[in-house]
Design a protein around this motif. Structure first.
Motif, mmCIF file in Angstrom:
data_model
loop_
_atom_site.group_PDB
_atom_site.id
_atom_site.type_symbol
_atom_site.label_atom_id
_atom_site.label_comp_id
_atom_site.label_asym_id
_atom_site.label_seq_id
_atom_site.Cartn_x
_atom_site.Cartn_y
_atom_site.Cartn_z
ATOM 1 N N LEU A 32 0.844 -1.192 0.000
ATOM 2 C CA LEU A 32 0.000 0.000 0.000
ATOM 3 C C LEU A 32 0.883 1.247 0.000
ATOM 4 O O LEU A 32 0.601 2.220 -0.710
ATOM 5 C CB LEU A 32 -0.920 -0.008 1.218
ATOM 6 C CG LEU A 32 -1.782 1.247 1.417
ATOM 7 C CD1 LEU A 32 -2.677 1.495 0.210
ATOM 8 C CD2 LEU A 32 -2.619 1.115 2.684
ATOM 9 N N GLY A 33 1.962 1.212 0.781
ATOM 10 C CA GLY A 33 2.903 2.328 0.755
ATOM 11 C C GLY A 33 3.480 2.551 -0.628
ATOM 12 O O GLY A 33 3.623 3.693 -1.081
ATOM 13 N N MET A 34 3.787 1.467 -1.327
ATOM 14 C CA MET A 34 4.318 1.594 -2.677
ATOM 15 C C MET A 34 3.295 2.227 -3.614
ATOM 16 O O MET A 34 3.631 3.094 -4.435
ATOM 17 C CB MET A 34 4.723 0.220 -3.204
ATOM 18 C CG MET A 34 5.880 -0.417 -2.460
ATOM 19 S SD MET A 34 7.424 0.480 -2.698
ATOM 20 C CE MET A 34 7.734 0.146 -4.419
ATOM 21 N N TYR A 49 5.063 2.813 5.736
ATOM 22 C CA TYR A 49 6.383 2.246 6.007
ATOM 23 C C TYR A 49 6.689 2.276 7.505
ATOM 24 O O TYR A 49 7.286 1.337 8.045
ATOM 25 C CB TYR A 49 7.464 2.999 5.228
ATOM 26 C CG TYR A 49 7.265 2.975 3.740
ATOM 27 C CD1 TYR A 49 6.855 1.810 3.086
ATOM 28 C CD2 TYR A 49 7.481 4.105 2.962
ATOM 29 C CE1 TYR A 49 6.663 1.796 1.718
ATOM 30 C CE2 TYR A 49 7.291 4.092 1.594
ATOM 31 C CZ TYR A 49 6.884 2.943 0.978
ATOM 32 O OH TYR A 49 6.688 2.918 -0.375
ATOM 33 N N GLU A 50 6.279 3.353 8.178
ATOM 34 C CA GLU A 50 6.503 3.443 9.626
ATOM 35 C C GLU A 50 5.738 2.343 10.362
ATOM 36 O O GLU A 50 6.258 1.763 11.333
ATOM 37 C CB GLU A 50 6.069 4.822 10.129
ATOM 38 C CG GLU A 50 7.010 5.946 9.699
ATOM 39 C CD GLU A 50 6.441 7.316 9.992
ATOM 40 O OE1 GLU A 50 5.286 7.376 10.484
ATOM 41 O OE2 GLU A 50 7.126 8.316 9.727
ATOM 42 N N ALA A 51 4.519 2.044 9.899
ATOM 43 C CA ALA A 51 3.737 0.981 10.527
ATOM 44 C C ALA A 51 4.412 -0.375 10.344
ATOM 45 O O ALA A 51 4.438 -1.204 11.264
ATOM 46 C CB ALA A 51 2.325 0.953 9.946
ATOM 47 N N VAL A 52 4.957 -0.603 9.156
ATOM 48 C CA VAL A 52 5.681 -1.853 8.905
ATOM 49 C C VAL A 52 6.888 -1.946 9.827
ATOM 50 O O VAL A 52 7.145 -2.983 10.453
ATOM 51 C CB VAL A 52 6.113 -1.952 7.426
ATOM 52 C CG1 VAL A 52 7.029 -3.159 7.211
ATOM 53 C CG2 VAL A 52 4.893 -2.065 6.515
ATOM 54 N N LEU A 53 7.620 -0.851 9.953
ATOM 55 C CA LEU A 53 8.842 -0.855 10.765
ATOM 56 C C LEU A 53 8.553 -0.969 12.256
ATOM 57 O O LEU A 53 9.371 -1.514 13.000
ATOM 58 C CB LEU A 53 9.656 0.407 10.481
ATOM 59 C CG LEU A 53 10.285 0.453 9.078
ATOM 60 C CD1 LEU A 53 10.844 1.834 8.782
ATOM 61 C CD2 LEU A 53 11.371 -0.603 8.957
ATOM 62 N N THR A 64 14.370 1.184 3.522
ATOM 63 C CA THR A 64 14.911 1.868 2.351
ATOM 64 C C THR A 64 13.866 2.764 1.697
ATOM 65 O O THR A 64 14.164 3.907 1.306
ATOM 66 C CB THR A 64 15.438 0.840 1.344
ATOM 67 O OG1 THR A 64 16.447 0.044 1.984
ATOM 68 C CG2 THR A 64 16.060 1.521 0.131
ATOM 69 N N ARG A 65 12.641 2.280 1.567
ATOM 70 C CA ARG A 65 11.597 3.104 0.953
ATOM 71 C C ARG A 65 11.265 4.316 1.832
ATOM 72 O O ARG A 65 11.003 5.407 1.319
ATOM 73 C CB ARG A 65 10.346 2.268 0.689
ATOM 74 C CG ARG A 65 10.508 1.297 -0.462
ATOM 75 C CD ARG A 65 10.830 2.025 -1.745
ATOM 76 N NE ARG A 65 10.906 1.111 -2.872
ATOM 77 C CZ ARG A 65 11.162 1.474 -4.120
ATOM 78 N NH1 ARG A 65 11.388 2.755 -4.391
ATOM 79 N NH2 ARG A 65 11.213 0.581 -5.082
ATOM 80 N N GLY A 82 18.190 6.120 7.661
ATOM 81 C CA GLY A 82 17.449 4.958 7.165
ATOM 82 C C GLY A 82 18.299 4.059 6.292
ATOM 83 O O GLY A 82 18.308 2.827 6.466
ATOM 84 N N TYR A 83 19.021 4.648 5.340
ATOM 85 C CA TYR A 83 19.882 3.840 4.475
ATOM 86 C C TYR A 83 20.976 3.151 5.290
ATOM 87 O O TYR A 83 21.269 1.963 5.078
ATOM 88 C CB TYR A 83 20.530 4.719 3.400
ATOM 89 C CG TYR A 83 19.573 5.280 2.380
ATOM 90 C CD1 TYR A 83 18.620 4.476 1.752
ATOM 91 C CD2 TYR A 83 19.616 6.629 2.029
ATOM 92 C CE1 TYR A 83 17.746 5.003 0.814
ATOM 93 C CE2 TYR A 83 18.753 7.163 1.085
ATOM 94 C CZ TYR A 83 17.821 6.344 0.486
ATOM 95 O OH TYR A 83 16.956 6.871 -0.439
ATOM 96 N N ASP A 84 21.587 3.888 6.216
ATOM 97 C CA ASP A 84 22.674 3.312 7.006
ATOM 98 C C ASP A 84 22.169 2.183 7.904
ATOM 99 O O ASP A 84 22.870 1.189 8.114
ATOM 100 C CB ASP A 84 23.350 4.396 7.844
ATOM 101 C CG ASP A 84 24.236 5.311 7.016
ATOM 102 O OD1 ASP A 84 24.497 4.971 5.842
ATOM 103 O OD2 ASP A 84 24.654 6.365 7.537
ATOM 104 N N THR A 85 20.958 2.333 8.437
ATOM 105 C CA THR A 85 20.391 1.262 9.257
ATOM 106 C C THR A 85 20.202 0.001 8.432
ATOM 107 O O THR A 85 20.529 -1.110 8.872
ATOM 108 C CB THR A 85 19.052 1.705 9.868
ATOM 109 O OG1 THR A 85 19.260 2.854 10.687
ATOM 110 C CG2 THR A 85 18.444 0.591 10.714
#
Length: 206
Positions: A32-34, A49-53, A64-65, A82-85
């Protein structure tokens, strides 16, 4: 799902129906985020994405998204985190390597960007996105031959890629091609539609 420019409401509705049945269905939440991202609804996409995380903090694609959305919105420190994590969890994760490289290009650090983009290409030598950004990095470094090689490789993988044609001609000092016609734009959205049809199949909405 049939996509138009910034229009993926059909796919979004399908993912919402899946979530009504099972609110904990993380794949549907991510997809859905996509779909919302394709509609340029960055706030809603980021919320997904925050809910997924929140449920799965090590979800590499959501990390990444979410970073991609932060970068688009100019939240560069958050995007970098975010990328570094994601890369701390999996140092060879191609989308995060590309994202990190893009951030470094935005920061006018093309040399550092190349290092990340080369790692991404080691994982997927056929990544047109990584090749295009590599070409841009070499162009900014004043290395036109290396830039041309990257754009040429991108073009060999995707012969209809207008950006690759344009930048290859530019770094070679040739006449740049005209702007892409409607057929090229339609091909882009046909490719997007194929990708989202695959996503819909994954959650049971063919």
């Amino acid at each position: 799902a049939q996509l138009g420019l910034g229009d993926d409401s059909g796919a979004a509705d399908s993912f919402r129906r899946a979530l009504e049945i099972n609110p904990d269905f993380l794949d549907a939440r991510f997809n859905l985020g996509m779909a919302l991202l394709n509609q340029l609804d960055y706030d809603a996409a980021s919320t997904c994405y925050e809910a997924v995380l929140q449920a799965a903090p090590r979800h590499l694609h959501a990390l990444t998204r979410k970073a991609d959305v932060d970068a688009i919105r100019g939240r560069l420190p958050e995007a970098e985190t975010g990328y570094d994590t994601a890369l701390d969890l999996q140092p060879t994760f191609g989308p995060a390597l590309i994202g990190r490289g893009k951030l470094l290009l935005q920061a006018n650090r093309p040399g550092d960007a190349v290092a990340y983009l080369k790692k991404a290409l080691e994982q997927d030598p056929n990544s047109v996105e990584a090749l295009m950004h590599t070409g841009d990095a070499f162009r900014k470094l004043g290395q036109p031959e290396a830039a041309a090689a990257a754009f040429s490789d991108a073009l060999s993988i995707d012969p209809g890629n207008f950006q690759a044609k344009f930048h290859l001609a530019a770094v070679q000092g040739d006449e740049t091609p005209a702007r892409p016609d409607g057929e090229y734009v339609q091909r882009l959205f046909d490719e997007f539609a194929d990708n989202f049809d695959e996503s819909l199949a994954n959650v049971g909405y063919d």
